[in-house]
Write a protein that holds these residues in place. Structure first.
Motif: not given
Length: 580
Positions: A188-189, A96-103
């Motif tokens: 888009v993300l 929940l934290i890493g994927i949105p920031i990475g995107l």
């Protein structure tokens, strides 16, 4: 059905891997034990029986008892609940934290990418156990507090892998198509990029799940995980360590549970990697510093001057596009380009690869890739100056006032979404149509561009279309919001000769039917001669020839245009000027 078929293909490849299926069966068994251990365990895991302490396997206690006479089998079954909870917390919160920031940082790049990646490097330089000790000291003992440190470390892993795959997806045409539709970054993300990168993330989740269980056992063994008395595999190992001499069997059960479970998750990760066809080699990304941007010189026409000129849907005047170099110099990729596209006109922009025609179109779309900049000139669309407008204003223009048809329809259309969804998305976002209205309009558009059985084909995926039909579907998506200008970027290059002719005839038909202006980007003089009203020829970022078909093809003024015509004459054995 394409996405479903793709998932079915992955599932079939997984089923054909016996070790992966056995590992999945073990993980499923753990999940069942985690949920139903209160009902399946033969004894309460915390009930003591000191008269039967440190006993080996027997009829009453199948896996023996520990130092307090507690049933080892029951404690192992309840320990699966702790392991699964630790895994869900560590991996779920990290995703929940890493994927949105990475995107976000992979998509945006630039300053934010550099800042976030430096912070990630700082975090990963600190040992995980040191972070865990610090959090437990601050927040107190407990499974949640201990696994919070693991979540932080795992979120960095998700961030890095998500950023890496987004960097690979970012230049693809389907992403550019979504941007041109004017969708917000979040759409888009999460709606376009994320479904296309889910494979590596699933593999990463499987691997991190095994690591999370191992780390939970380690922390419980050290006494900073679960509270004293809680049935967990790590705590069972700590108890076994103290009484290893009296009962050798005591450490076997939790040790096997940890080993087999971690191994199962690793086997699942390898199996999924093979099923998704994911490369395992590392991808290196190079971040380049952005040079100081030169001041923008907008040469917009005054109202009286614009009215004095002939009406045009698009007017480009003295356009300049520059790219700063590492040595401090500047590369001028577009230099003083001027042309206009009249209403209901097909205007051709011609040149070899590297001539600057695609960069000119990128400037018209407000999508010059960084660190490039539009540093001078004017771009007026239907009386509105586009140079210098904000990103929010561009989102209202792309997809609504400007439609784009890309070179390769299979790359420009997302393979995990239906054709109907990709057409209706623009209608619902820009035109605020209901789902039923958008669906009806999408069927109408497919029918207009000549897709047989249009309504039924809305549920199909791009791979179920032939190259020509996919190009027609992309044209339908580009036309969904009745744009003032359609930009066709090499629309026939990826098609065979017969389908090329059909697509060109379609463009001519749409021009007549919809009174639509078309900016056609191509290196094929035969295509230009067949469909264009006027043409401009570019070389090294400069417009060298400009005019109607007779001026350019029959009486070319520049030597470069003559060379292009002679080259085509040589390839075809005929003079293309006859077809004009």
């Amino acid at each position: 059905m394409g996405s479903i078929e793709k998932r079915h293909g992955v599932l079939e490849r997984v089923i054909r891997q016996p070790f992966t299926m056995v590992a999945l069966g073990w993980v499923l068994l753990l999940a069942v034990l985690a949920v139903f251990s209160p009902y399946l365990a033969p004894y309460d895991p915390n009930v003591t029986d000191v008269l039967n302490r440190l006993r080996g396997p027997s009829v009453t206690h199948w896996l023996g008892t520990d130092d307090l006479g507690r049933d080892t089998l029951s404690r192992a079954m309840w320990g699966s609940r702790v392991a699964v909870l630790a895994c869900l917390q560590a991996v779920g919160l990290a995703a929940l934290i890493g994927i949105p920031i990475g995107l976000l940082v992979g998509y945006k790049g630039g300053r934010w990418d550099r800042i976030v990646m430096r912070l990630v490097e700082v975090e990963q330089s600190i040992p995980l156990l040191l972070i865990a000790f610090a959090l437990v000291a601050i927040l107190g003992y407990g499974l949640f507090n201990a696994m919070l440190a693991v979540s932080i470390a795992f979120s960095m892993s998700y961030l890095r892998i998500t950023r890496a795959v987004v960097l690979a997806e970012r230049p693809k045409s389907y992403v550019q198509a979504a941007e041109i539709q004017g969708y917000p970054i979040s759409r888009v993300l999460f709606r376009h990029i994320l479904p296309n990168i889910v494979g590596p993330l699933i593999v990463q989740t499987s691997i991190l799940s095994g690591v999370a269980i191992l780390l939970e056992a380690m922390m419980s063994f050290l006494g900073i995980g679960t509270q004293a008395g809680t049935a967990s595999w790590g705590a069972m190992l700590e108890d076994a360590r103290r009484f290893q001499v009296q009962q050798l069997f005591l450490s076997l059960v939790p040790g096997l549970m940890i080993t087999v479970t971690v191994l199962a998750f690793n086997i699942i990760g390898d199996g999924l990697r093979d099923a998704f066809g994911i490369e395992t080699h590392a991808r290196k990304s190079v971040s380049k510093s952005r040079a100081v941007r030169p001041a923008l010189r907008i040469q917009a026409m005054g109202k009286e001057q614009a009215e004095a000129q002939r009406p045009s849907v698009l007017s480009v005047t003295n356009l300049e596009v520059e790219f700063p170099q590492q040595d401090g110099s500047v590369s001028h990729v577009v230099k003083g380009v001027s042309f206009d596209v009249a209403p209901a006109e097909i205007f051709g922009l011609v040149g070899e690869s590297g001539s600057g025609k695609s960069m000119t179109v990128s400037a018209v779309l407000g999508m010059v890739p960084p660190p490039g900049e539009v540093t001078g000139g004017s771009i007026v669309l239907d009386g509105r100056e586009l140079v210098g407008i904000s990103a929010a204003e561009w989102k209202k223009i792309r997809g609504r006032d400007i439609g784009v048809v890309f070179q390769d329809p299979m790359a420009a259309l997302s393979q995990v979404h239906t054709v109907g969804m990709q057409i209706t998305e623009g209608l619902r976002y820009h035109q605020k149509m209901t789902k039923a209205q958008a669906w009806a309009r999408a069927a109408e558009l497919l029918d207009i561009v000549g897709v047989p059985n249009a309504r039924a084909r809305l549920d199909d995926y791009p791979h179920q279309f032939s190259g020509g039909m996919a190009q027609r579907a992309m044209i339908a998506a580009a036309l969904s919001c009745n744009p003032k200008l359609l930009i066709a970027d090499e629309p026939t290059t990826a098609l065979d000769v017969t389908v090329q002719k059909q697509v060109l005839e379609l463009l001519l038909k749409l021009r007549e039917q919809l009174r639509m202006s078309v900016l056609l980007i191509t290196h094929d003089l035969g295509v230009v001669a067949e469909v264009c009203d006027r043409v401009a020829v570019m070389q090294h970022g400069v417009l060298v020839d400009y005019g109607n078909m007779k001026d350019v093809f029959v009486e070319p003024k520049h030597s470069y245009t003559k060379q292009l015509l002679l080259a085509r004459d040589g390839m075809l054995g005929a003079n293309p000027r006859r077809s004009s």
